[in-house]
Design an enzyme around this catalytic site. Structure first.
Site, PDB file in Angstrom:
ATOM      1  CG  HIS A  13     -10.984   1.946  -3.167  1.00  0.00           C
ATOM      2  ND1 HIS A  13     -10.453   0.579  -3.396  1.00  0.00           N
ATOM      3  CD2 HIS A  13     -10.086   2.646  -4.030  1.00  0.00           C
ATOM      4  CE1 HIS A  13      -9.345   0.646  -4.192  1.00  0.00           C
ATOM      5  NE2 HIS A  13      -9.256   2.092  -4.317  1.00  0.00           N
ATOM      6  CG  HIS A  15      -6.431   6.198  -5.573  1.00  0.00           C
ATOM      7  ND1 HIS A  15      -5.335   5.399  -5.105  1.00  0.00           N
ATOM      8  CD2 HIS A  15      -7.402   5.362  -5.905  1.00  0.00           C
ATOM      9  CE1 HIS A  15      -5.714   4.153  -5.408  1.00  0.00           C
ATOM     10  NE2 HIS A  15      -6.894   4.040  -5.811  1.00  0.00           N
ATOM     11  CG  LEU A  16      -7.489  11.426   0.072  1.00  0.00           C
ATOM     12  CD1 LEU A  16      -7.731  11.669   1.634  1.00  0.00           C
ATOM     13  CD2 LEU A  16      -8.963  12.079  -0.588  1.00  0.00           C
ATOM     14  NE  ARG A  17      -3.776   9.831  -7.730  1.00  0.00           N
ATOM     15  CZ  ARG A  17      -3.943   8.710  -7.965  1.00  0.00           C
ATOM     16  NH1 ARG A  17      -3.676   7.732  -7.253  1.00  0.00           N
ATOM     17  NH2 ARG A  17      -4.578   8.605  -9.244  1.00  0.00           N
ATOM     18  CE  LYS A  98      -6.058  -1.855  -3.501  1.00  0.00           C
ATOM     19  NZ  LYS A  98      -6.099  -0.789  -3.796  1.00  0.00           N
ATOM     20  CG  HIS A 135      -5.898  -3.803  -8.041  1.00  0.00           C
ATOM     21  ND1 HIS A 135      -6.201  -2.581  -8.375  1.00  0.00           N
ATOM     22  CD2 HIS A 135      -5.904  -4.616  -9.270  1.00  0.00           C
ATOM     23  CE1 HIS A 135      -6.381  -2.464  -9.753  1.00  0.00           C
ATOM     24  NE2 HIS A 135      -6.030  -3.829 -10.241  1.00  0.00           N
ATOM     25  CG  HIS A 173     -11.492  -1.617  -7.588  1.00  0.00           C
ATOM     26  ND1 HIS A 173     -10.939  -2.485  -8.002  1.00  0.00           N
ATOM     27  CD2 HIS A 173     -10.274  -0.616  -7.254  1.00  0.00           C
ATOM     28  CE1 HIS A 173      -9.504  -2.502  -7.758  1.00  0.00           C
ATOM     29  NE2 HIS A 173      -9.156  -1.441  -7.314  1.00  0.00           N
ATOM     30  CG  ASP A 246     -10.539   3.174  -7.621  1.00  0.00           C
ATOM     31  OD1 ASP A 246      -9.478   3.376  -6.912  1.00  0.00           O
ATOM     32  OD2 ASP A 246     -10.285   2.310  -8.628  1.00  0.00           O
TER      33      ASP A 246
END
Ligand code: DOR
Ligand code: ZN
Length: 344
Positions: A13, A15-17, A98, A135, A173, A246
């Site tokens: 998990h 976030h690479l943006r 997701k 989430h 998470h 995360d």
């Protein structure tokens, strides 16, 4: 023990943006992890396989000649069709879908307004074995922010499981003892990721000597009793729990703001932070299962074959990393010492 060798880990998990931020942060993830499940909450979100193909190309370009393999996700909306799910499954590089409840977190406004609207997509996912990544927080304003995960289990997750009993679900998470208990009491189609920040800090960390925006994430940090339950789950070796950082970078001015963004950037040192936490728990022998085995086993992917070496060699995390335009990125544990270092 001064050196630790484990099978190369994956991050289930992250976030690479996109754009400049992607180019800055992706190499940190690629340095430590063979693969990562990449979150789709861009603006606009990655809702189609076509968008995921384009995004994967940008990620591969950002990590240069690293062998790192991005595993892509689609962003579920009220309108995601069964056809798109079939395309995703056929693509081989989209590994999951997701669920962001609309309004739950960063870039979630296009998320799901009512999970029952997604039945066609969910039925296809159940049939094809494509996991739903959740989430797990309700968004109703009247629910206390610290209770949102526990209420989600009762109001959304349990009914969802009853309607789709074979659907593979990763409860992302997790932050509460309620979630740990729930995951332990369900079938092997339910797993969970655990972040380094929820293992290291309880909610006091957000208020230590003043308001600490760099400790603000969603789901928000919880009480100590919940952190203890997460430590137990992560270090138990139980196959349902696996590593998911995360890591969620925001530039400094978006964090230090009148309405600061949620997210903690941990990709600069994730495996080293997990190793430090596992050592504190006398559970270094369980790190490999959590970081390198349980995730691929759950997703039905091969375990990695390369080995990484960590050394007990304390180092100080930089106070910040520079970004373009005079901005900067404040990393988890900025200015603090981490006991373990990845040496190869
Ligand atoms: O703290 C978080 N940051 N939690 C999320 O769910 C999203 C993430 C982000 O994208 O910034
Ligand atoms: Zn996330």
């Amino acid at each position: 023990m001064n050196q630790l060798q484990i099978t190369c880990p994956d991050d289930w998990h992250v976030h690479l943006r996109d754009g400049e931020m992607l180019r800055q942060v992706a190499p940190y993830t690629a340095r430590q992890f063979a693969r990562a499940i990449v979150m789709p909450n861009l603006q606009p979100p990655v809702t189609t396989v076509r968008q995921a193909v384009e995004y994967v190309d940008r990620i591969v370009a950002a990590v240069g000649d690293s062998p790192f393999e991005p595993l892509m996700t689609l962003y579920l909306t009220d309108d995601t069709s069964a056809e798109e799910i079939i395309l995703a499954h056929k693509s081989c590089f989209v590994k999951a879908v997701k669920l962001y409840p609309a309004g739950a977190t960063t870039n979630s406004s296009a998320g799901v307004s009512d999970i029952r609207k997604c039945d066609a997509a969910l039925a296809a996912m159940q049939e094809l074995g494509l996991p739903l990544l959740v989430h797990g927080e309700v968004t109703a304003a009247e629910v206390d922010v610290f209770d949102r995960e526990a209420v989600f289990i009762q109001q959304v997750l349990m009914p969802l499981m009853n309607r789709f009993p074979k659907l593979k679900i990763v409860f992302e998470h997790i932050t509460t003892a309620d979630a740990v208990e729930f995951v332990l009491n369900t079938g092997l189609n339910i797993g969970a990721t655990i972040t380094p920040h929820h293992l290291l800090w309880n909610r006091n960390a957000m208020f230590k000597g003043g308001l600490r925006p760099h400790h603000y994430c969603l789901p928000v940090l919880k009480r100590e009793q919940h952190r203890q339950a997460l430590l137990y789950a992560a270090t138990s070796g139980h196959r349902k729990f696996f590593l998911g950082t995360d890591s969620a970078p925001h530039n400094r001015s978006s964090k230090e703001s009148g309405c600061g963004c949620a997210g903690i950037f941990s990709a600069h040192a994730a495996i080293e932070i997990y190793a430090t936490i596992f050592e504190q728990q006398n559970a270094l022998d369980k790190l490999e299962a959590f970081a390198s085995f349980n995730g691929p086993d759950f997703y039905g992917l091969n375990r990695n074959t390369d080995i990484i070496t960590l050394e007990k060699s304390p180092w100080v995390v930089p106070e910040s990393y520079p970004l373009a335009d005079g901005e900067s990125l404040i990393p988890m544990l900025a200015g603090e010492t981490i006991n373990w270092k990845l040496i190869k």
